[in-house]
Design a protein around this motif. Structure first.
Motif, PDB file in Angstrom:
ATOM      1  N   ILE A   8      11.778  14.495  -4.423  1.00 48.32           N
ATOM      2  CA  ILE A   8      10.871  13.460  -3.934  1.00 48.32           C
ATOM      3  C   ILE A   8      11.173  12.189  -4.711  1.00 48.32           C
ATOM      4  O   ILE A   8      11.474  12.238  -5.906  1.00 48.32           O
ATOM      5  N   ASP A   9      11.139  11.069  -4.032  1.00 43.99           N
ATOM      6  CA  ASP A   9      11.335   9.795  -4.709  1.00 43.99           C
ATOM      7  C   ASP A   9      10.465   8.740  -4.041  1.00 43.99           C
ATOM      8  O   ASP A   9      10.196   8.815  -2.836  1.00 43.99           O
ATOM      9  N   VAL A  10      10.048   7.776  -4.847  1.00 45.44           N
ATOM     10  CA  VAL A  10       9.182   6.694  -4.404  1.00 45.44           C
ATOM     11  C   VAL A  10       9.707   5.394  -5.016  1.00 45.44           C
ATOM     12  O   VAL A  10      10.040   5.366  -6.207  1.00 45.44           O
ATOM     13  N   HIS A  11       9.800   4.361  -4.212  1.00 42.95           N
ATOM     14  CA  HIS A  11      10.147   3.037  -4.731  1.00 42.95           C
ATOM     15  C   HIS A  11       9.251   1.996  -4.066  1.00 42.95           C
ATOM     16  O   HIS A  11       9.046   2.043  -2.852  1.00 42.95           O
ATOM     17  N   VAL A  40      16.029   5.205  -2.143  1.00 49.94           N
ATOM     18  CA  VAL A  40      15.000   6.241  -2.222  1.00 49.94           C
ATOM     19  C   VAL A  40      15.444   7.534  -1.529  1.00 49.94           C
ATOM     20  O   VAL A  40      15.145   8.630  -2.005  1.00 49.94           O
ATOM     21  N   ALA A  44      16.145  11.237  -3.538  1.00 51.89           N
ATOM     22  CA  ALA A  44      15.438  12.470  -3.177  1.00 51.89           C
ATOM     23  C   ALA A  44      16.429  13.573  -2.816  1.00 51.89           C
ATOM     24  O   ALA A  44      16.247  14.732  -3.212  1.00 51.89           O
ATOM     25  N   SER A 135       2.953   6.463   7.998  1.00 50.71           N
ATOM     26  CA  SER A 135       1.768   7.151   7.473  1.00 50.71           C
ATOM     27  C   SER A 135       0.508   6.620   8.162  1.00 50.71           C
ATOM     28  O   SER A 135      -0.584   6.694   7.608  1.00 50.71           O
ATOM     29  N   THR A 141       2.238   3.608   1.449  1.00 54.60           N
ATOM     30  CA  THR A 141       3.259   3.342   2.463  1.00 54.60           C
ATOM     31  C   THR A 141       2.634   2.628   3.656  1.00 54.60           C
ATOM     32  O   THR A 141       3.241   1.729   4.223  1.00 54.60           O
ATOM     33  N   VAL A 148       8.408   6.422   0.453  1.00 54.56           N
ATOM     34  CA  VAL A 148       8.546   7.728  -0.195  1.00 54.56           C
ATOM     35  C   VAL A 148       9.455   8.599   0.672  1.00 54.56           C
ATOM     36  O   VAL A 148       9.455   8.476   1.898  1.00 54.56           O
ATOM     37  N   VAL A 150      10.796  12.768   0.908  1.00 47.70           N
ATOM     38  CA  VAL A 150      10.785  14.157   0.460  1.00 47.70           C
ATOM     39  C   VAL A 150      12.006  14.824   1.088  1.00 47.70           C
ATOM     40  O   VAL A 150      12.268  14.661   2.286  1.00 47.70           O
TER      41      VAL A 150
END
Length: 166
Positions: A8-11, A40, A44, A135, A141, A148, A150
């Motif tokens: 998982i990554d978030v920027h 991102v 992930a 979302s 987001t 994000v 996943v």
């Protein structure tokens, strides 16, 4: 032995930066903040591959404190993580990723993202799934503050030796 890993990554979005996702420069008014190119999706995927092989995470190999990682092309990270998997005796079966972003519109760029990731991992494009969703204006987001991703990777690894069999 089949194993799976998750990444998982978030920027957050940032002014004055390119918006690089899956190695594709996405036309957008803002890019993503980060020490590297802040890809991102690549981050992930790399974490999912490393996790499936129990090799740690990308922070172990590419810490933000390392000056060589400044503005680094994250497809290099993906390639090197694929090499680490193979060095550990593993073989990637597939990777699948879900990008959650209210903006920018990503659907037209997904085939190129899949191609770039497959090339970096040394696999066929049909072994790389990339999808995008919004979302529904909920959360960070939905407020257009960032992105994000996943990802999950499935790998074949050699059977481990039983404990005490040395």
């Amino acid at each position: 032995m089949n194993r799976v890993g998750i990444g998982i990554d978030v920027h957050p979005f940032a002014e004055g930066r390119k918006c690089i996702i899956g190695g594709v420069d996405i036309p957008h008014s803002r890019g993503l903040a980060g020490h590297s190119d802040a890809d991102v999706l690549a981050h992930a995927v790399a974490d999912a591959v490393l996790g499936a092989a129990a090799l740690g995470d990308i922070g172990k190999y590419y810490p933000p404190s390392d000056p060589r990682c400044k503005d680094m092309d994250s497809l290099v990270i993906v390639r090197e993580c694929g090499e680490r998997l193979r060095a550990a005796g593993g073989q990637l079966q597939n990777v699948d990723a879900m990008i959650v972003a209210q903006e920018p519109r990503l659907a037209p760029h997904i085939p190129r993202m899949q191609h770039n990731l497959a090339q970096a991992l040394g696999v066929r494009p049909d072994q790389v799934g990339v999808k995008a969703t919004t979302s529904e204006y909920l959360g960070f987001t939905g407020r257009r503050e960032g992105i994000v991703v996943v990802a999950i990777a499935s790998v074949d690894m050699p059977e481990p030796k039983p404990v005490g069999s040395d």
